[in-house]
Write an enzyme that holds these catalytic residues in place. Structure first.
Site, mmCIF file in Angstrom:
data_model
loop_
_atom_site.group_PDB
_atom_site.id
_atom_site.type_symbol
_atom_site.label_atom_id
_atom_site.label_comp_id
_atom_site.label_asym_id
_atom_site.label_seq_id
_atom_site.Cartn_x
_atom_site.Cartn_y
_atom_site.Cartn_z
ATOM 1 N N GLU A 349 -2.532 26.452 0.070
ATOM 2 C CA GLU A 349 -1.910 26.278 -1.247
ATOM 3 C C GLU A 349 -1.891 27.588 -2.021
ATOM 4 O O GLU A 349 -2.829 27.898 -2.756
ATOM 5 C CB GLU A 349 -2.660 25.205 -2.048
ATOM 6 C CG GLU A 349 -2.513 23.826 -1.448
ATOM 7 C CD GLU A 349 -3.177 22.727 -2.289
ATOM 8 O OE1 GLU A 349 -3.872 23.073 -3.274
ATOM 9 O OE2 GLU A 349 -2.987 21.552 -1.961
ATOM 10 N N GLU A 436 -1.234 17.726 3.383
ATOM 11 C CA GLU A 436 -2.388 17.274 2.590
ATOM 12 C C GLU A 436 -1.898 16.413 1.448
ATOM 13 O O GLU A 436 -0.979 16.795 0.722
ATOM 14 C CB GLU A 436 -3.163 18.483 2.036
ATOM 15 C CG GLU A 436 -4.443 18.063 1.314
ATOM 16 C CD GLU A 436 -5.130 19.236 0.607
ATOM 17 O OE1 GLU A 436 -5.474 20.234 1.283
ATOM 18 O OE2 GLU A 436 -5.299 19.144 -0.622
#
Ligand code: IDC
Length: 519
Positions: A349, A436
Site C-alpha cells: 500500500e 487485501e
C-alpha cells in the site's frame, strides 16, 4: 540411462525441501540442491549432510553434465571411474584436449568456473548467445577472462545461468562449490526447458463468464486476459484465501498446519505479508526471507497459489527501497521460476505524499523487470492512497503481460464510491485483484461489518475478482479470523473462528450464509 526429459520432468515438480542437515531451507541454494537431489542427480553423504561448500572436481562436474545431457560413456577407457564420461564429453566437443587431458592427471582436481560454464553451456544450451557489450559490462573482473571462454560465459550471463558474486565478479579461475554447481545446473536446465516451451501470450477478451476455480494442479500457470485472471488453458479463475498478518509477529499462522487449515476450509490462495518496516524484512532480512519461504513451501505443498507481498505500510513510498525490492524479488522469482504457484505483490500500500507517475509506476517497472528476468508469473501492483487510487493506474498502466493492479478495501470504511471506482477502472481495461480486504474498519478494528462485507464479496463475485482476507491470526482485533489464544498447529473448529473468521470462512467454502460445519 536416464534422459534429459526425465530430469526436466522431475525438476518441474514443486515439492517440499528435502532435508540435508546442512542445507538451510530458504538459503540461496536450498531449492536447487533439493531439486537436483530429488531428481537423483546429486546425493548427500551418509551422515545426512550435503556439504554445499565442498569443491567440485572436473570428473564430478563432467559426469553430472553427461547424465543431464543424456550422453553415454565411451567404453574401454582407463582406470579412472569417470574416464568413460570424460571421453564422451571430449568427443562431443564440450571441452578441448588441453583443458582436461584424457591422460587423467587433472580429473580429480577442482574444475575452474570458466571451464565448468563452458561445458555446461555446450552440453545443455548450445544455441545460447550473449551480446558482448551488454554482458561484459555485468562482469567486474571481465579483464581476467581468457578470450577462449568469452562466448560461453557471455551466453551464460545472458541466459541467467550465472550472475556473478556479491561484488559482480565471475572469478573465472576459482573453483566451484557443490552448492554453486547445483544452482548453475538447475538454471541451465530450466532455461533449456523454457526455450522448448514458450509461455502463451494473453489475448484481449471482454467480460468472460467465470467457469473454473481450484488448485494449482487443476489450473497451472496463471495468465491475465483482458481484465480477467485466467488459468493456463485460458479459462477464467477466481482465487480466494487468507492473508497472513505480519510475518514478524504472527508467523506461526503462516506455517503448514495453519495454511493447510485454510485449504481445508476451501481456500486456493494464501498471501504471505512480509512487512518491510516495523521489524520486518529491512531490519531482519534473512529471518524474514526464511519465514516467507517457509510459508510459500507450505502453500505449495497444499497445491495453493501463494502471493508474496512486499508489505510496505509505514514506509509509504516504495521507491525509497527499490534496490532491495529488486534484488529480493529477482532472487525469489529465480528460485521459483518453475513453480506456477507464485504471485508477486510488489508494494502492498503506497501512501503519503507520493505520485503514481513519479514514484509507484517507475518503482513497479523496475521491480517487474527484475521478476521478468526469471518468471512470467502474475505481478500485483499497488497504487497511492493505500492501493485505492486505481484510477491513476488505469489512466497510465505499465506495459507488459500478466500484470494486475490491487484494490484494497475495509468494509467498515470504504463504500460504494470505491466500488464505482473499481468499475470505471475495469471498463478502462485495468485487471484488478483484491489482495487485501477486511471485515473491519481500515484500522483493523471495529465492526464486524458483515452486511457491508457481504455486499462487497457479492460485488467481487459478479466480476470474477480474486481476493485475500486480512488476516489469519489470533490478535485481539476484529479483522483477525481467529479468536485470541487459538493454537496454530491444530485443526480448527467453528469455535476457534472469530466473528470475522466465521463469515470469511463460510465464503471460502462457497456458502452464502454463516453456516459452517466444524471440521
Ligand atoms: C494492521 C494490523 C494491525 C497492525 C497494523 C500496523 O491489523 O494489527 O498493528 O497493521 O502494522 C492495511 C494494511 C495492514 C493493516 C490493515 C488494518 O495493509 O497492514 O494491518 N490495513 O489496519 N491497509 C488497510 C488496512
Amino acid at each position: 540411462m536416464k534422459k534429459l526429459g526425465v530430469l526436466l520432468f522431475l525438476l518441474s515438480l514443486c515439492g517440499l525441501l528435502a532435508g540435508f542437515s546442512d542445507v538451510e531451507a530458504g538459503s540461496w541454494y536450498a531449492r536447487p540442491v533439493d531439486e537436483m537431489a530429488q531428481a537423483g542427480w546429486v546425493s548427500g553423504y551418509s551422515d545426512g549432510t550435503f556439504r554445499p561448500n565442498r569443491t567440485v572436481s572436473a570428473a564430478e562436474f563432467v559426469t553430472l553434465t553427461a547424465r543431464c545431457a543424456g550422453i553415454d560413456p565411451v567404453q574401454g577407457q582407463a582406470e579412472h571411474w569417470a574416464a568413460g564420461d570424460l571421453e564422451a564429453a571430449l568427443q562431443a566437443g564440450w571441452y578441448d584436449w588441453d583443458e582436461l587431458p584424457p591422460t587423467g592427471e587433472r580429473f580429480d582436481q577442482p574444475i575452474s568456473r570458466k571451464l565448468a560454464v563452458k561445458i555446461l553451456m555446450k552440453a545443455l544450451l548450445p544455441q545460447a548467445q550473449g551480446d558482448y557489450v551488454t554482458q561484459s559490462q555485468k562482469i567486474q573482473d571481465f579483464v581476467q577472462l581468457d578470450g577462449h571462454y568469452y562466448s560461453a560465459v557471455l551466453a551464460a550471463y545472458a541466459s541467467g545461468v550465472i550472475s556473478g558474486d556479491a561484488e559482480g565478479n565471475f572469478r573465472p579461475d576459482s573453483s566451484l562449490t557443490r552448492a554453486e554447481a547445483c544452482v548453475m545446473f538447475q538454471q541451465a536446465v530450466a532455461k533449456a526447458k523454457k526455450t522448448t516451451q514458450p509461455v502463451p501470450g494473453p489475448e484481449s477478451i471482454s467480460k468472460p463468464a467465470v467457469s473454473a476455480a481450484g488448485s494449482v494442479s487443476q489450473n497451472g500457470w496463471l495468465q491475465v486476459k483482458g481484465t480477467q485472471l485466467c488459468n493456463e488453458a485460458g479459462e477464467p479463475v477466481v482465487l480466494r484465501g487468507m492473508s497472513s498478518h505480519g510475518l514478524q509477529w504472527y508467523s506461526q499462522f503462516a506455517q503448514a498446519q495453519a495454511i493447510g487449515n485454510t485449504a481445508d476450509f476451501g481456500a486456493n490462495l494464501f498471501r504471505v505479508a512480509m512487512y518491510t518496516e516495523e521489524g520486518g524484512y529491512l531490519s531482519r532480512p534473512e529471518e524474514m526471507r526464511q519465514r516467507a519461504v517457509k510459508a510459500i513451501e507450505a502453500a505449495i505443498s497444499r497445491d495453493m497459489y501463494v502471493i508474496l507481498d512486499w508489505h510496505i505500510l509505514s514506509d509509504g513510498n516504495p521507491m525509497d527501497r527499490v534496490a532491495e525490492a529488486e534484488s529480493f524479488f529477482g532472487e525469489i522469482a529465480w528460485l521459483y521460476r518453475d513453480c506456477p504457484n507464485l504471485i508477486y505483490e510488489i508494494c502492498n500500500e503506497p501512501n503519503g505524499n507520493i505520485s503514481w507517475a513519479e514514484d509507484v509506476k517507475p518503482y513497479a517497472q523496475r521491480v517487474a523487470a527484475a521478476i521478468r528476468a526469471n518468471s512470467q508469473g502474475v505481478i500485483l501492483i499497488g497504487s497511492p492512497t493505500w492501493s485505492q487510487d486505481i484510477h491513476l493506474a488505469a489512466a497510465a498502466p505499465l506495459e507488459g503481460e500478466n500484470l494486475m493492479y490491487t484494490l484494497h478495501f475495509y468494509a467498515g470504511t470504504h463504500g460504494s464510491w470505491l466500488q464505482d471506482r473499481m468499475d470505471s477502472a475495469l471498463s478502462a481495461g485495468l485487471p484488478i485483484f483484491v489482495s487485501e480486504w477486511g471485515t473491519s474498519q481500515a484500522d483493523g478494528s471495529g465492526g464486524v461489518f458483515v452486511k457491508e462485507s457481504e455486499d462487497w464479496l457479492d460485488f467481487l463475485e459478479e466480476r470474477g475478482i480474486s481476493w485475500c482476507n486480512w488476516s489469519l491470526c489470533d490478535k485481539a482485533e476484529s479483522s483477525a479470523a481467529l479468536r485470541p489464544g487459538t493454537a496454530s498447529d491444530v485443526l480448527w473448529t467453528q469455535e476457534d473462528l472469530s466473528e470475522s473468521g466465521q463469515f470469511v470462512f463460510s465464503r471460502l467454502r462457497g456458502e452464502g450464509d454463516l453456516a459452517l460445519e466444524a471440521k
